[in-house]
Design a protein around this motif. Structure first.
Motif, short mmCIF file in Angstrom:
data_model
loop_
_atom_site.label_atom_id
_atom_site.label_comp_id
_atom_site.label_asym_id
_atom_site.label_seq_id
_atom_site.Cartn_x
_atom_site.Cartn_y
_atom_site.Cartn_z
N ARG A 1 -3.56 -2.37 -8.89
CA ARG A 1 -3.97 -2.55 -7.50
C ARG A 1 -5.40 -2.07 -7.29
O ARG A 1 -6.16 -2.66 -6.54
CB ARG A 1 -3.00 -1.83 -6.56
N ARG B 1 0.71 -4.82 3.27
CA ARG B 1 1.72 -4.59 2.22
C ARG B 1 2.88 -5.58 2.32
O ARG B 1 3.80 -5.52 1.50
CB ARG B 1 2.26 -3.16 2.32
N THR C 1 0.89 -10.19 0.11
CA THR C 1 0.38 -9.77 -1.20
C THR C 1 0.56 -10.87 -2.24
O THR C 1 -0.30 -11.06 -3.11
CB THR C 1 1.08 -8.48 -1.67
N GLU D 1 4.73 6.61 -0.64
CA GLU D 1 3.46 6.03 -0.22
C GLU D 1 2.28 6.65 -0.95
O GLU D 1 1.25 6.00 -1.13
CB GLU D 1 3.27 6.19 1.29
N TYR E 1 -7.98 -5.44 -2.55
CA TYR E 1 -7.45 -4.12 -2.22
C TYR E 1 -8.53 -3.05 -2.27
O TYR E 1 -8.68 -2.25 -1.35
CB TYR E 1 -6.31 -3.75 -3.18
N TYR F 1 3.91 -3.90 -3.38
CA TYR F 1 4.15 -2.48 -3.12
C TYR F 1 5.62 -2.19 -3.37
O TYR F 1 6.47 -2.40 -2.51
CB TYR F 1 3.78 -2.13 -1.67
N THR F 2 5.93 -1.72 -4.55
CA THR F 2 7.31 -1.42 -4.93
C THR F 2 7.55 0.08 -5.09
O THR F 2 8.66 0.49 -5.41
CB THR F 2 7.66 -2.13 -6.24
N GLU F 3 6.51 0.90 -4.87
CA GLU F 3 6.63 2.34 -5.07
C GLU F 3 7.50 2.97 -3.97
O GLU F 3 7.47 2.55 -2.82
CB GLU F 3 5.25 3.01 -5.05
N TYR G 1 0.97 4.67 -3.78
CA TYR G 1 0.32 3.38 -3.56
C TYR G 1 -1.09 3.36 -4.14
O TYR G 1 -1.57 2.33 -4.60
CB TYR G 1 0.20 3.09 -2.05
N GLU H 1 -6.00 5.61 2.67
CA GLU H 1 -6.12 4.24 3.15
C GLU H 1 -7.10 4.12 4.30
O GLU H 1 -7.52 3.03 4.65
CB GLU H 1 -4.75 3.68 3.58
#
Length: 397
Positions: free
Chosen positions: A244, A217, A222, A235, A250, A230-232, A238, A62
């Motif tokens: 995404r 997030r 979003t 991390e 993004y 972000y449902t994972e 992601y 990121e």
């Protein structure tokens, strides 16, 4: 409805005669500061171990570009190691003692870690075709030995003390971040060029950056800007979600830029110069963890308020050019900052929700205020005028 974000035009800053003299090449030639570096050759398995342990190399994706290499691109790199084809070196900053930030080479380093961990199979190879479909643990002994002996050059950039750095024509001391940006831009010459926000994030991996990444997030955020939620659980996952990765906000880190814009514009003293300069200055500000947490709370509270006020569809506007409904980044900026300025009176805004809608519709119908709202110009004066207008929309005097 597809989310179509209007960012408005970036105002081209006026270049003064003094700034023209400060051409980076001429500046580097005339001034006495030196960039010190050392070169190391690392075996691939050493690189993998350093990344996995997270003690020496910071390889959080990121902090740089979010576009990931395809399996074909990764496989070509592995094939190059097997064929002993020279690979360009990777570059690190020594952020702390024996702690390195990646400047250039993130994708190569990530590919090495992923292949040794068995995360992808080789594909699309044209020279070593029989290896297609193989993962590291299934490779023949000779292939494994070749990869285990392969190495990659790593150049570590060391900066001299800040006190020894030269000054700008204004007398302001040139910072280590200024020098890092110069180096970063010089290295960022191959492949897809990093944009301004990717560079900001890569050069400033501090508490503010972490705060911005977390806020990008935030579920109402979003949802508003059309980014897959972000449902994972992990991390690390992601950055592997195809939907995404295909999202333009993004992939370009403009979602992070949107968050940053609020922090840059909420301080009236920072609304000067170009939008890029405002964002750069804010990103370079140092915040403690406690300060960053307060910033995050402020942001969530204000965004959630507007999200609820506008029935989960804030910052939308019908474009007068193509009559399409769009989310306006300029309207978002002005609404968030205007609300921030009258935050203590937010109950009155909520109580007069119908009036807010009516005043915003009236402003949009007016050609002059419409042009201001959608951000056709991002001059400092236009930004100030837009915020003032939205403050009147939210809570007229």
């Amino acid at each position: 409805m597809d989310i179509d974000i209007e960012f408005g035009e970036e105002e081209t800053p006026v270049v003064t005669a003094a700034e023209l003299v400060q051409d980076p090449d001429e500046f580097l030639a005339r001034n006495s500061f030196r960039i010190v570096y050392q070169t190391n050759n690392l075996f691939l398995h050493q690189i993998r171990d350093l990344i996995v342990k997270r003690e020496a190399i910071n390889l959080r994706p990121e902090y740089q570009r979010r576009l990931r290499w395809t399996n074909f691109q990764k496989s070509k790199l592995v094939e190059s190691f097997l064929l002993n084809i020279p690979i360009p070196p990777v570059f690190f900053y020594e952020a702390d003692a024996a702690r390195y930030e990646v400047v250039d080479g993130q994708q190569r380093l990530n590919t090495i870690r992923e292949f040794f961990d068995g995360d992808f199979a080789l594909s699309g190879l044209r020279v070593l075709k029989p290896l297609n479909g193989l993962r590291y643990n299934k490779c023949p002994p000779r292939v494994k030995r070749t990869l285990d002996r392969a190495s990659l050059s790593a150049i570590v950039l060391l900066m001299e003390s800040e006190s020894e750095l030269p000054s700008r024509p204004s007398g302001e001391k040139l910072s280590v971040t200024d020098i890092r940006r110069l180096v970063f831009n010089r290295l960022n010459t191959g492949g897809r060029q990093l944009n301004a926000q990717e560079i900001r994030s890569a050069l400033n991996p501090g508490n503010l950056n972490k705060c911005i990444l977390q806020l990008s997030r935030f579920e109402p955020f979003t949802s508003t800007f059309g980014i897959p939620p972000y449902t994972e659980d992990d991390e690390e996952d992601y950055y592997e979600i195809p939907g995404r990765q295909k999202n333009c906000l993004y992939a370009s880190m403009r979602d992070c830029e949107l968050v940053l814009r609020f922090f840059a514009l909420r301080d009236p003293r920072n609304i000067r110069g170009s939008m890029k300069a405002m964002l750069d200055r804010t990103m370079e500000t140092k915040f403690s963890e406690e300060q960053a947490e307060r910033l995050a709370t402020d942001y969530r509270d204000r965004f959630q308020f507007l999200y609820d006020l506008f029935d989960s569809q804030p910052f939308k506007i019908v474009s007068k050019t193509d009559e399409r409904e769009k989310v306006s980044a300029a309207l978002y900026d002005a609404s968030m900052v205007a609300l921030d300025r009258v935050w203590d009176r937010r109950a009155g805004i909520q109580d007069n929700k119908a009036g807010v809608f009516a005043r915003l519709e009236e402003a949009i119908e007016n050609d002059a205020s419409y042009e201001l709202i959608v951000g056709r110009r991002n001059t400092a004066d236009s930004v100030k005028g837009r915020i003032d207008l939205l403050q009147e929309v939210l809570l007229p005097e």
